[in-house]
Design a protein around this motif. Structure first.
Motif, mmCIF file in Angstrom:
data_model
loop_
_atom_site.group_PDB
_atom_site.id
_atom_site.type_symbol
_atom_site.label_atom_id
_atom_site.label_comp_id
_atom_site.label_asym_id
_atom_site.label_seq_id
_atom_site.Cartn_x
_atom_site.Cartn_y
_atom_site.Cartn_z
ATOM 1 N N VAL A 11 -11.670 -5.251 32.742
ATOM 2 C CA VAL A 11 -13.067 -4.472 32.854
ATOM 3 C C VAL A 11 -13.207 -2.954 32.953
ATOM 4 N N SER A 14 -11.361 -1.397 29.798
ATOM 5 C CA SER A 14 -12.445 -1.724 28.783
ATOM 6 C C SER A 14 -13.611 -0.592 28.904
ATOM 7 N N SER A 15 -14.083 -0.501 29.780
ATOM 8 C CA SER A 15 -15.190 0.404 30.196
ATOM 9 C C SER A 15 -14.752 1.791 29.962
ATOM 10 N N GLY A 18 -14.151 2.539 26.353
ATOM 11 C CA GLY A 18 -15.378 2.233 25.478
ATOM 12 C C GLY A 18 -15.914 3.530 25.698
ATOM 13 N N TYR A 19 -15.960 4.185 26.784
ATOM 14 C CA TYR A 19 -16.674 5.659 27.019
ATOM 15 C C TYR A 19 -15.857 6.505 26.208
ATOM 16 N N THR A 29 -16.737 -0.003 17.728
ATOM 17 C CA THR A 29 -16.341 -0.457 19.076
ATOM 18 C C THR A 29 -14.998 -1.082 19.027
ATOM 19 N N PHE A 296 -19.920 -7.006 25.851
ATOM 20 C CA PHE A 296 -18.751 -7.070 26.700
ATOM 21 C C PHE A 296 -17.605 -7.766 26.518
#
Length: 421
Positions: A11, A14-15, A18-19, A29, A296
């Motif tokens: 997580v 991935s975050s 993603g940013y 994405t 997500f």
């Protein structure tokens, strides 16, 4: 490393990815996250030259994740429901016949075309001995387009509705059909052709497909009935969550197709229950909840696909077979699309060069890798996993990044969406 720590790492990674993607790369994405995961994985592999312990720890961590079960038994149900929930039934029904052909006969034909050509190429050109039935298994796992990958790209391109609905409808249904074909061939490979009859194969196929669709519609109606009798958005959203999780589990217990169950339920809820049984407040929260689940899980899934680079084999024959498989899969897809598109174009509206666009836009993803991982060692698991991975990575990165340019080149206008969302 315990499972909670692994999930937390995924997580967090991935975050961060993603940013970086939204802030700097601005790729779709799914593609952006997978590219960064592959780059990180390559750096880990390179660092292993100087410190083997780093690579060892990374491989050990990835090996603790049951990728096949994670996708097929957990993620897939949520992602398919989220996709089906926002699919317009009227448009789907209008294009119903070609979608039905693409997702059933098309997948079956592609399975045998891919499997047969690949069998010849691998045995006679690559020089690697592999059984025909195992090549058919590869054909079954690689033929269906991945709804997760396809929907993730289409959302950010803005293709015409008559083209989008063909992509969406095919990818939602052919995934479930492909899994059924794969399981049927898997049973034949395990038991032997002589030990399983044609009637048993037909019964298995019918039970999985008809049972899955029937159960999904029943669960969709149950959701409609329950949500119509209350007006409490928290509970109504929880009901849809229970239908997805409970429905997938029930389908597996009854030996029905779980993917087809949640697709049918999602279509019913998204088109019948949503408009007539839910208030506008509930509809808003329902959409936001499932959009968030979709984003997500997609993020985590495509990061995981990138990290799977750590566990594949880099045998020269495997990689050569993987490159050749890319061309075999694309040619086979074009062939199985060409005839039905030519036939239906006389009655339905098709955008120019639909066959070429759908061939190049038919992305493969995590489901193919998950099915390859479910193969046994005597089915040449390592070989087919590497070949599948090569096809999937090419599909998502190369085809995914160029499908918009191809669509424009074919003279089809696109409604550009903000790629940061």
């Amino acid at each position: 490393m315990d499972i909670f720590t692994i999930i937390t790492l995924l997580v967090v990674i991935s975050s961060i990815f993603g940013y970086i993607n939204v802030r700097f790369l601005k790729f779709p994405t799914t593609i952006g996250l997978m590219v960064m995961a592959i780059v990180l994985t390559l750096l880990i592999l390179l660092s292993g030259i100087f410190s083997p312990k780093i690579t060892s720890i990374a491989e050990s961590t990835i090996n603790q994740i049951d990728f096949g079960d994670l996708i097929l038994d957990i993620m897939l149900s949520f992602l398919l429901f989220a996709g089906a929930l926002h699919t317009d039934w009227e448009q789907l029904k209008e294009q119903g016949f070609p979608i039905l052909i693409f997702s059933t006969i098309g997948v079956l034909a592609s399975t045998f075309i891919v499997g047969s050509i690949f069998f010849y190429v691998v045995n006679h050109i690559v020089g690697f001995e592999v059984a025909y039935i195992h090549c058919l298994l590869f054909g079954a796992l690689i033929s269906p387009t991945d709804p997760i990958a396809v929907l993730g790209i289409l959302k950010q391109i803005g293709v015409p509705k008559q083209l989008e609905i063909k992509f969406v409808g095919e990818s939602l249904f052919n995934d479930g059909v492909g899994v059924v074909i794969f399981l049927t061939l898997f049973n034949i490979a395990n038991q032997g052709v002589d030990n399983i009859s044609a009637s048993e194969i037909a019964l298995l196929f019918t039970e999985e497909v008809v049972g899955g669709l029937g159960l999904g519609l029943a669960l969709g109606y149950l959701t409609f009935f329950l949500t119509k009798t209350i007006d409490h958005y928290e509970t109504e959203v929880m009901i849809t969550l229970a239908v997805v999780m409970g429905g997938y589990l029930l389908a597996s217990t009854l030996h029905f197709s779980g993917p087809l169950t949640v697709v049918a339920a999602g279509l019913f809820v998204g088109n019948s229950a949503r408009e007539t049984a839910m208030s506008q407040t509930t509809q808003l929260y329902l959409d936001r909840f499932w959009e968030l689940i979709d984003v997500f899980l997609n993020a985590v899934l495509f990061v995981l696909i990138g990290f799977e680079l750590l566990i594949i084999s880099y045998e020269k024959q495997y990689l050569i077979a993987g490159v050749l498989a890319i061309f075999i899969v694309l040619v086979s897809r074009y062939l199985v699309l060409k005839l039905p598109i030519a036939f239906f174009s006389k009655r339905l509206e098709f955008v120019p060069h639909t066959d070429l666009i759908m061939t190049w836009g038919g992305l493969r993803g995590g489901i193919s890798i998950a099915l390859a991982l479910s193969l046994t060692d005597d089915m040449n698991r390592e070989f087919f996993l590497t070949v599948t991975y090569v096809v999937v990575v090419f599909s998502i990165i190369v085809q995914g990044l160029t499908i918009e340019k191809l669509i424009k080149k074919m003279g089809v206008s696109v409604g550009k969406l903000d790629k940061s969302h």
